[in-house]
Design an enzyme around this catalytic site. Structure first.
Site, PDB file in Angstrom:
ATOM      1  N   GLU A  37       0.811  -1.219   0.000  1.00 28.59           N
ATOM      2  CA  GLU A  37       0.000   0.000   0.000  1.00 28.59           C
ATOM      3  C   GLU A  37       0.843   1.267   0.000  1.00 28.59           C
ATOM      4  OE1 GLU A  37      -0.520  -2.570   1.976  1.00 28.59           O
ATOM      5  OE2 GLU A  37      -2.637  -3.137   1.985  1.00 28.59           O
ATOM      6  N   MET A  55      24.136   8.562   3.198  1.00 22.76           N
ATOM      7  CA  MET A  55      24.022   9.860   3.860  1.00 22.76           C
ATOM      8  C   MET A  55      24.282   9.726   5.360  1.00 22.76           C
ATOM      9  SD  MET A  55      23.672  13.007   3.380  1.00 22.76           S
ATOM     10  CE  MET A  55      22.734  13.607   1.982  1.00 22.76           C
ATOM     11  N   LYS A 105     -17.407  -0.697   5.777  1.00 21.97           N
ATOM     12  CA  LYS A 105     -17.898  -1.701   4.823  1.00 21.97           C
ATOM     13  C   LYS A 105     -19.409  -1.629   4.620  1.00 21.97           C
ATOM     14  CE  LYS A 105     -17.589  -6.600   3.710  1.00 21.97           C
ATOM     15  NZ  LYS A 105     -17.421  -7.975   4.206  1.00 21.97           N
ATOM     16  N   PHE A 159     -11.513  -7.165  13.813  1.00 21.14           N
ATOM     17  CA  PHE A 159     -10.433  -7.647  12.953  1.00 21.14           C
ATOM     18  C   PHE A 159     -10.055  -6.570  11.928  1.00 21.14           C
ATOM     19  CE2 PHE A 159      -9.111  -9.899   9.011  1.00 21.14           C
ATOM     20  CZ  PHE A 159      -7.869 -10.311   9.474  1.00 21.14           C
ATOM     21  N   GLN A 160      -8.789  -6.296  11.817  1.00 20.13           N
ATOM     22  CA  GLN A 160      -8.253  -5.273  10.911  1.00 20.13           C
ATOM     23  C   GLN A 160      -8.872  -3.892  11.153  1.00 20.13           C
ATOM     24  OE1 GLN A 160      -8.337  -6.856   6.839  1.00 20.13           O
ATOM     25  NE2 GLN A 160      -6.239  -7.577   7.151  1.00 20.13           N
TER      26      GLN A 160
END
Lengths: 577, 166
Positions: A47, A469, A159, A109-110
């Site tokens: 993502e 760096m 959802k 969940f999630q």
């Protein structure tokens, strides 16, 4: 109509034809709708790359980029990309799935508090609790993201709201009473600024990303020549003024060009346009432009006086204000004639040296070969670290929106997915990502995406097997104690690319970068070039806490051929939108 | 650096979930001081009014107001001049009052401060007092010797004098 269909409809209404996303449980209704729609969906492999690709898309095209992630980990993976877009004022709309409304707050969940997590890194955010809210929220999101000082907007989409039915309105009305992006500058204040500018004998213009966002490069060019002021840019402003113009000083700041850093110190009037005086730009602010009256043009009033005290603030769109200023100011070249002569002389005395025939390759030579291979319209993206600063310092940019880099957040792993987004936005242009080996490895899984969708970007991995760096700082300020910045021997980048079916090359000697890059671009295929470079080459720098003239490190210069510098037209028209 | 002082900032915001979080989050993120924040519905439908007490110099205050103004749901922000502002805070104090003597003393103090007794039990008294934070501090000081059990303060809320409104 279902909520999920309304999302697709709203995207179509906004003229969106491509999105970058990754599906998940709570996004099933939306993805089911995408199945039947004309929307082009690019399935990334992480993502974060969706967010960076949307950002790269936005920066290259000037249009809003759209990314999609599912609830929970999908949304948290988007956040790095959202924060990157926020710091660099890039218009991105991020659609995040959310668990069904009756589960919100139950640690489902999630489930994650996406709004809470993204609040400090977005311009605004919405949560749709009813499908009827989707059309106005989507419209508002695009409006907010793309106007004023642009920035990312998050939409949280539970959802059940995606699944619920409602009547899609014929016209979508939005109401944002608290949002008034400032447009025009105050005419009296502009007059006052003009008075200060025409009295200046040694003016310098500092152009930031705002010049590019507002599309005011042509005005900037006119303005610079009108008043006889050289132009230095921030990292985000690179490309706003052609860097081969005799009045261009290149980038200033911590890893900026000597000519820019010294002339900022010397100038009596600094006209800063669309920049925010970041610490990497100013060095120690108390020593920044000590002799100058500062005029600051910015669309965001909160940037005025935030980091540097300003004598004359001008709040508004840079383009509108520049047009107005140009009208107010008659030719000022006579007064600045001596200054311009000095600038040109000083500039040619400290042009950085680019040509090195060493083995292993010096990064300067690599950048030189890249410069010689690409054309003006090629979009270059960079990652973060030495690779970025080598490009910023040594690469000659001429056109806005062709140099894309994560400036504010400094996100390693940005370069490659941003290039992917830029190529999707402008498929006709060549797109080259210049990355370090560390940053590229953070996002290398998306080689699968460019292969599957045939997005022919070229990734140049400046491969020194160091987090260069950080290692440079360890060498300079931590007694050369190289703590965990040596990356070791793996992977073999050529084999890695080949595993994804991507063309792979290796360049090790002077001349080989040019040759392989040329082949890679011509192939029209997604490609990777593993460029083995000298791990011991450091950048000149202004140490933290020092003023801009206190640069350390050898500044290798090459004197330009003496005589008249060929004169080139300033700032071509804005491209890409 | 100019002088650090306490500022009374009043803001009209859209009355929506998350607005308070946006405002308070801004203070944390930008490192601004926040002494108190109160919020409640305003005279306009759908709008709430916030009073924020913050400390800082003029430069910090300017940043606070500008950054607040950037929040999409914030409609208006004003720094109120303390000279022409009425500031009030509500405080509930539960104090130990085991006998007649302490009880009558506490009631007398409450009266002087125009407070009210709103609850009585055999061993305690609860006082309601409204006023400036200074006045409330003074009463609390006086009541310390009796043994304060609990203090609940709302934080100040403010309105400008005269017919001016924001």
């Amino acid at each position: 109509m279902k909520g999920s269909k309304a999302i697709i409809q709203s995207l179509a209404d906004q003229g969106v034809d491509v999105v970058f996303g990754y599906p998940g449980g709570v996004l099933l209704p939306l993805y089911d709708e995408i199945y039947d729609s004309d929307l082009r969906h690019i399935l990334v492999r992480h993502e974060q790359c969706a967010a960076h690709a949307a950002d790269g898309f936005a920066r290259a095209s000037g249009k809003v980029g759209v990314c999609i992630g599912t609830s929970g980990p999908g949304a948290t993976n988007l956040t790095t990309g959202i924060a990157t877009a926020y710091m660099d004022s890039s218009p991105v709309v991020a659609l995040a799935g959310q668990v069904a409304t009756h589960l919100i707050g139950n640690d489902a969940f999630q489930e994650v508090d996406t709004l809470g997590i993204t609040m400090p890194i977005t311009k605004h955010s919405f949560q749709a609790m009813d499908p009827a809210e989707i059309p106005p929220m989507m419209k508002s999101a695009f409006y907010i993201a793309s106007t004023g000082r642009p920035g990312p907007v998050v939409l949280d989409l539970p959802k059940d709201v995606q699944e619920a039915e409602f009547e899609y309105p014929e016209t979508v009305e939005i109401e944002l009473p608290g949002y008034r992006p400032t447009r025009k500058g105050n005419p009296r204040q502009i007059k006052r600024a003009a008075d200060v500018i025409i009295k200046a004998k040694k003016p310098v213009i500092l152009a930031g990303g705002g010049v590019i966002i507002s599309g005011s490069s042509p005005e900037l060019g006119k303005f610079s020549e009108l008043i006889g002021a050289p132009v230095t840019t921030t990292l985000m402003g690179k490309g706003s003024f052609p860097e081969d113009h005799p009045l261009s000083l290149g980038m200033l700041g911590m890893h900026g060009r000597k000519v820019a850093n010294f002339l900022i110190d010397d100038c009596d009037c600094l006209i800063a346009i669309g920049c925010r005086f970041s610490d990497r730009t100013t060095g120690d602010v108390t020593k920044f432009a000590p002799n100058a009256q500062i005029v600051h043009i910015d669309v965001d009033p909160a940037e005025i006086g935030k980091n540097v005290d300003v004598d004359l603030p001008l709040v508004g769109d840079a383009k509108t204000i520049l047009v107005h200023l140009i009208k107010e100011i008659k030719n000022n070249r006579e007064r600045t004639k001596k200054w311009v002569a000095h600038v040109k002389e000083f500039r040619s005395s400290c042009m950085p040296r680019l040509t090195f025939d060493d083995f292993p390759l010096k990064p300067q030579q690599v950048i030189k070969e890249i410069s010689e291979t690409v054309n003006d319209d090629t979009i270059l993206t960079t990652d973060v670290g030495q690779n970025q600063m080598w490009m910023a310092h040594y690469f000659t940019s001429r056109i806005p929106r062709k140099f894309i880099s994560s400036g504010g957040l400094g996100t390693m792993g940005f370069g490659f997915p941003a290039a992917m987004g830029a190529k999707v936005a402008l498929p006709e242009e060549d797109v080259v990502a210049v990355c370090g080996d560390g940053g590229f490895l953070m996002v290398c899984q998306d080689l699968a995406t460019v292969r599957e969708y045939d997005i022919p970007v070229v990734v140049c991995v400046l491969d020194n097997r160091y987090l260069g760096m950080v290692a440079q700082w360890q060498k300079l300020f931590y007694e050369e104690r190289i703590s965990h910045t040596r990356l070791g021997e793996v992977p073999d980048f050529v084999k890695l690319a080949e595993a994804f079916g991507v063309n792979a090359y290796r360049a090790e000697k002077p001349g080989e970068v040019k040759e392989t890059l040329n082949d890679a671009i011509k192939s029209g295929e997604p490609s990777l070039i593993d460029i083995i470079i000298d791990p011991h080459e450091n950048l000149p720098m202004v140490p933290p806490g020092c003023g801009l003239t206190e640069m350390i490190g050898e500044y290798k210069v090459e004197r330009e051929v003496p005589g008249e510098i060929p004169y080139r037209e300033a700032a071509p028209e804005k491209r890409g939108d | 650096m100019s002088e650090q002082r306490s500022h009374i900032i009043t803001a009209v915001v859209q009355h929506r979930p998350g607005v308070l979080q946006r405002v308070s989050g801004l203070f944390t993120r930008r490192g601004f001081n926040i002494d108190s924040i109160t919020v409640g519905p305003s005279e306009k439908n759908g709008m709430a009014r916030m009073t924020i007490i913050s400390r800082g110099d003029e430069k910090v205050l300017e940043q606070i107001t500008k950054q607040l103004n950037k929040i999409i749901e914030v409609i208006k922000v004003r720094d109120l001049d303390p000279q022409s502002t009425v500031l009030r805070e509500l405080c509930l104090i539960k104090t130990h009052a085991p006998n007649e003597k302490s009880r009558s003393e506490i009631i007398q103090y409450a009266n002087i401060f125009r407070g009210r007794i709103i609850d009585v039990s055999p061993y305690s008294l609860t006082i309601e007092i409204t006023g400036t934070p200074d006045k409330i501090d003074a009463l609390i000081d006086l009541l310390q010797s009796f043994g304060i059990q609990k203090i609940v303060r709302t934080g100040p809320t403010a309105i400008s004098r005269g017919s001016k409104t924001i």
